[in-house]
Design a protein around this motif. Structure first.
Motif, short mmCIF file in Angstrom:
data_model
loop_
_atom_site.label_atom_id
_atom_site.label_comp_id
_atom_site.label_asym_id
_atom_site.label_seq_id
_atom_site.Cartn_x
_atom_site.Cartn_y
_atom_site.Cartn_z
N SER A 97 0.90 -1.13 -0.06
CA SER A 97 0.09 0.14 0.10
C SER A 97 0.65 1.20 -0.04
N LEU A 99 0.59 3.64 1.88
CA LEU A 99 0.65 3.98 3.25
C LEU A 99 1.96 3.56 3.89
N TYR A 105 3.48 7.75 8.96
CA TYR A 105 2.10 6.95 9.41
C TYR A 105 2.86 5.67 10.04
N ASN A 109 1.45 4.31 13.48
CA ASN A 109 0.50 3.09 13.58
C ASN A 109 1.10 1.82 13.34
N THR A 138 -3.32 -5.92 7.51
CA THR A 138 -4.31 -4.86 7.75
C THR A 138 -3.85 -4.34 8.84
N ASP A 139 -3.89 -2.91 9.03
CA ASP A 139 -3.51 -2.20 10.11
C ASP A 139 -4.48 -2.61 11.27
N THR A 142 -6.44 0.89 12.73
CA THR A 142 -7.27 1.76 11.69
C THR A 142 -7.84 0.90 10.85
N LYS A 143 -7.79 -0.28 10.39
CA LYS A 143 -8.35 -1.26 9.55
C LYS A 143 -8.04 -1.01 8.14
N LYS A 144 -6.99 -0.35 8.16
CA LYS A 144 -6.60 0.17 6.57
C LYS A 144 -5.78 -1.03 6.14
N SER A 145 -5.77 -1.49 4.63
CA SER A 145 -5.21 -2.42 4.01
C SER A 145 -3.75 -1.89 3.90
#
Length: 310
Positions: A97, A99, A105, A109, A138-139, A142-145
């Motif tokens: 990603s 990110l 970040y 995180n 997945t984080d 934050t549930k972000k991929s």
């Protein structure tokens, strides 16, 4: 909610399970998928030479640990016996990603025990001598991929070093289990690679520390060979679109094919070149005695700038 999430939605928060374990894991009721919760990255996972970004070697070793842990919990342990059979990797693809290109970040995180990361692992394709599995990263907060890792493995005879039929008890539940494989993700064999005459060549001799339990070069070591060689080519001015440490660039994906074994003491040549008419795409091939045993395609996120710290 995705199919994978459905398999764990009725269970308590994974962070509350196995309180005595730093690394937590669980297998779905149907034996088709697994969840693994890891603590966040440590100081040694970041590299100041690339602007404090996450080291790709650390990512590769992390994904390897997830694969080994999940497979041993999902699959009959006899598949991993040290007798006359073992598992070799045939293909792999790592997708990252944007990110992960942000050190801010990651520090906020993904750094330290208080910032765990969740991995969902599932088998996605079965063949006569091979199987494919996917790991979704997945984080946890934050549930972000953050990424996805796809691997195709082949069941191998340790005597002949050739593929062999998977054991009948390999898949829990047999044919029923196969019917639950809703994702048909598979990795097909790539087209043949031809090394151009102007490719940059970097010789390396394989060390004992580069090898794994099968006594051949480990998948993370191959990646390390390519990254070191790519950086050598860039800083020597041999590449048009890359001028600094390869890991400083925002890597989007790494597509790998394993075509043969490389053993301790072997002298290999890492060959690399820029893909024609595809800026930001690097091609790699490793050969031993003129035989190509490994190929890799590395793609860069085109809309992300390099770290200003480089």
């Amino acid at each position: 909610m995705s199919t994978m999430e459905d398999k764990f939605s009725h269970l308590p928060d994974i962070s509350t399970t196995q309180p005595d374990r730093l690394i937590k894991y669980r297998v779905s009721d149907d034996g088709f998928a697994a969840e693994v919760l890891l603590p966040g990255f440590s100081y040694t996972d970041f590299d100041r030479k690339i602007g404090g970004k996450l080291s790709l070697w650390s990512v590769a070793k992390m994904m390897e640990s997830i694969r080994v842990l999940a497979l041993r919990k999902l699959i009959d342990s006899t598949l991993f016996s040290l007798g006359d059979s073992t598992i070799f990797l045939a293909r792999s693809m790592l997708e990252l990603s944007p990110l992960l290109q942000s050190d801010v970040y990651l520090y906020q995180n993904g750094f330290s025990f208080q910032q765990p990361m969740l991995f969902r692992f599932y088998l996605s394709h079965m063949g006569e001598t091979s199987f494919t599995h996917v790991t979704e990263w997945t984080d946890f907060q934050t549930k972000k991929s953050l990424g996805r890792f796809i691997v195709k493995s082949v069941y191998i005879s340790t005597v002949t070093r050739r593929p062999k039929q998977l054991p009948t008890n390999f898949v829990p539940g047999g044919a029923k289990y196969l019917q639950s494989v809703e994702s048909k993700t598979n990795l097909e064999k790539l087209e043949s690679v031809y090394i151009p005459s102007n490719a940059f060549k970097h010789p390396i001799q394989v060390r004992y520390s580069d090898c794994d339990i099968n006594n051949h070069v480990n998948q993370a070591s191959y990646l390390s060979y390519c990254l070191h060689s790519g950086t050598a080519a860039a800083v020597k001015g041999q590449l048009k679109h890359f001028k600094q440490n390869i890991e400083a660039y925002p890597i989007k994906s790494i597509d790998i094919q394993y075509l043969g074994e490389v053993l301790v003491g072997d002298n290999v040549n890492v060959c690399l070149w820029e893909a024609e008419k595809k800026p930001g795409e690097l091609m790699f091939a490793i050969n031993v005695n003129e035989k190509i045993v490994f190929t890799m395609v590395m793609k860069i996120h085109q809309n992300i700038q390099m770290s200003s710290k480089i």
